[in-house]
Design an enzyme around this catalytic site. Structure first.
Site, PDB file in Angstrom:
ATOM      1  N   THR A  27     -51.903   0.257-109.949  1.00 11.66           N
ATOM      2  CA  THR A  27     -52.311   0.468-108.547  1.00 11.66           C
ATOM      3  C   THR A  27     -51.190   0.058-107.588  1.00 11.66           C
ATOM      4  O   THR A  27     -51.435  -0.573-106.556  1.00 11.66           O
ATOM      5  CB  THR A  27     -53.642  -0.266-108.215  1.00 11.66           C
ATOM      6  OG1 THR A  27     -54.526  -0.132-109.337  1.00 11.66           O
ATOM      7  CG2 THR A  27     -54.340   0.379-107.027  1.00 11.66           C
TER       8      THR A  27
ATOM      9  N   LYS B  16     -49.191   9.599-115.251  1.00 17.11           N
ATOM     10  CA  LYS B  16     -50.590   9.219-115.456  1.00 17.11           C
ATOM     11  C   LYS B  16     -51.447  10.361-114.917  1.00 17.11           C
ATOM     12  O   LYS B  16     -51.378  10.663-113.720  1.00 17.11           O
ATOM     13  CB  LYS B  16     -50.859   7.931-114.685  1.00 17.11           C
ATOM     14  CG  LYS B  16     -52.309   7.619-114.431  1.00 17.11           C
ATOM     15  CD  LYS B  16     -52.426   6.257-113.814  1.00 17.11           C
ATOM     16  CE  LYS B  16     -53.801   6.039-113.217  1.00 17.11           C
ATOM     17  NZ  LYS B  16     -54.083   4.628-113.038  1.00 17.11           N
TER      18      LYS B  16
ATOM     19  N   GLU C 147     -51.859  -3.682-118.325  1.00 15.52           N
ATOM     20  CA  GLU C 147     -51.532  -3.389-116.917  1.00 15.52           C
ATOM     21  C   GLU C 147     -52.471  -4.179-116.020  1.00 15.52           C
ATOM     22  O   GLU C 147     -53.683  -3.996-116.051  1.00 15.52           O
ATOM     23  CB  GLU C 147     -51.706  -1.874-116.712  1.00 15.52           C
ATOM     24  CG  GLU C 147     -51.677  -1.411-115.283  1.00 15.52           C
ATOM     25  CD  GLU C 147     -52.172   0.041-115.160  1.00 15.52           C
ATOM     26  OE1 GLU C 147     -52.009   0.841-116.115  1.00 15.52           O
ATOM     27  OE2 GLU C 147     -52.747   0.375-114.117  1.00 15.52           O
TER      28      GLU C 147
HETATM   29  O1  LIG Z   1     -55.316   2.682-109.569  1.00 18.13           O
HETATM   30  C1  LIG Z   1     -54.855   2.773-110.691  1.00 18.13           C
HETATM   31  O2  LIG Z   1     -53.645   2.695-110.916  1.00 18.13           O
HETATM   32  C2  LIG Z   1     -55.754   2.964-111.818  1.00 18.13           C
HETATM   33  O3  LIG Z   1     -55.405   2.510-112.856  1.00 18.13           O
HETATM   34  C3  LIG Z   1     -57.055   3.703-111.626  1.00 18.13           C
HETATM   35  C4  LIG Z   1     -58.201   3.282-112.561  1.00 18.13           C
HETATM   36  O4  LIG Z   1     -58.606   1.975-112.335  1.00 18.13           O
HETATM   37  C5  LIG Z   1     -57.853   3.438-113.999  1.00 18.13           C
HETATM   38  O5  LIG Z   1     -57.625   4.777-114.150  1.00 18.13           O
HETATM   39  C6  LIG Z   1     -58.874   2.891-114.950  1.00 18.13           C
HETATM   40  O6  LIG Z   1     -60.021   3.629-114.897  1.00 18.13           O
HETATM   41  P1  LIG Z   1     -61.261   3.353-115.857  1.00 18.13           P
HETATM   42  O7  LIG Z   1     -60.753   3.377-117.272  1.00 18.13           O
HETATM   43  O8  LIG Z   1     -62.196   4.477-115.566  1.00 18.13           O
HETATM   44  O9  LIG Z   1     -61.794   2.006-115.483  1.00 18.13           O
END
Ligand SMILES: O=C(O)C(=O)C[C@H](O)[C@H](O)COP(=O)(O)O
Length: 215
Positions: free
Chosen positions: A74, A134, A43
């Site tokens: 995002t 999610k 992603e």
């Molecule tokens: O905005 C989004 O769609 C996201 O994906 C939010 C975070 O960037 C991920 O949840 C990854 O988080 P970490 O594994 O803690 O780096």
């Protein structure tokens, strides 16, 4: 592939790698390294400069690889979702729930994974047409929160993301997650800057092993 097949593949892959802030020049090396380590669902977050070009590069590179899924993260509005789909994204992830994003993805047959953090949000997003949810920010909510939500909402596939790594991924799978999403525990900016992509392969192997052991 159909939405259903893409969803099945995403679930079977066990891990979604979140590539945030990876420059376009590095994205293929990063993706290759993660795939070598067994992480085949990738992603690219839309807040990364050049994200749509990176998605397009990855979609082209793995066009013949049925085992690799490329998506966008995002994604906060339908315009960004459409741009990502045109660039070649096969799935779309958001940290929050946006009905226009869900609608856009449903219209074009792409897997859509909105972010939720409560049972009400989970039901509303699923009812609106989400394929998978999610759970974000997962490590703040914890595996026991997921397990409690799965009690009454067993039919809803959930992918915890945010602070997930090899130390807690197994607990989330045991609590009922169909897969996990991970950025920080896979992507090492210093290693990327040094061209040491083998570190990412090792991170991927470790996380995949934690998920496989718990499945
Ligand atoms: O905005 C989004 O769609 C996201 O994906 C939010 C975070 O960037 C991920 O949840 C990854 O988080 P970490 O594994 O803690 O780096």
């Amino acid at each position: 592939m159909s939405t259903h097949e893409d969803l099945q593949q995403l679930v079977d892959s066990g891990v979604i790698a979140v590539l945030r802030g990876v420059e376009r020049d590095d994205v293929v090396d990063v993706a290759d390294a993660l795939i070598e380590g067994g992480v085949t669902t990738l992603e690219v977050t839309a807040d990364t400069p050049g994200a749509m070009d990176s998605i397009s590069d990855l979609a082209d590179r793995y066009a013949d690889r049925d085992d690799v899924l490329v998506g966008a993260g995002t994604v906060l509005d339908a315009e960004t979702a459409r741009a990502a789909l045109l660039a070649g994204a096969e799935f779309v992830v958001s940290p929050s729930t946006h009905e226009d994003v869900i609608e856009m993805c449903n219209r074009y047959g792409a897997v859509v994974a909105p972010g939720v953090a409560t049972p009400t949000e989970a039901v509303e997003a699923y009812q609106a047409g989400a394929d998978v949810l999610k759970l974000f920010p997962a490590s703040d909510l914890g595996p026991s929160f997921l397990s409690s939500v799965k009690g009454p909402l067993g039919q809803v596939p959930i992918v915890p993301t945010g602070g997930v790594g090899p130390d807690n991924a197994g607990e989330f799978i045991e609590a009922g997650a169909v897969a996990v999403g991970a950025g920080g525990s896979l992507i090492d900016d210093e290693a990327i800057a040094a061209g040491d992509f083998g570190v990412l392969t090792e991170n991927a192997e470790e996380l995949v092993a934690a998920v496989e052991d718990a499945k």
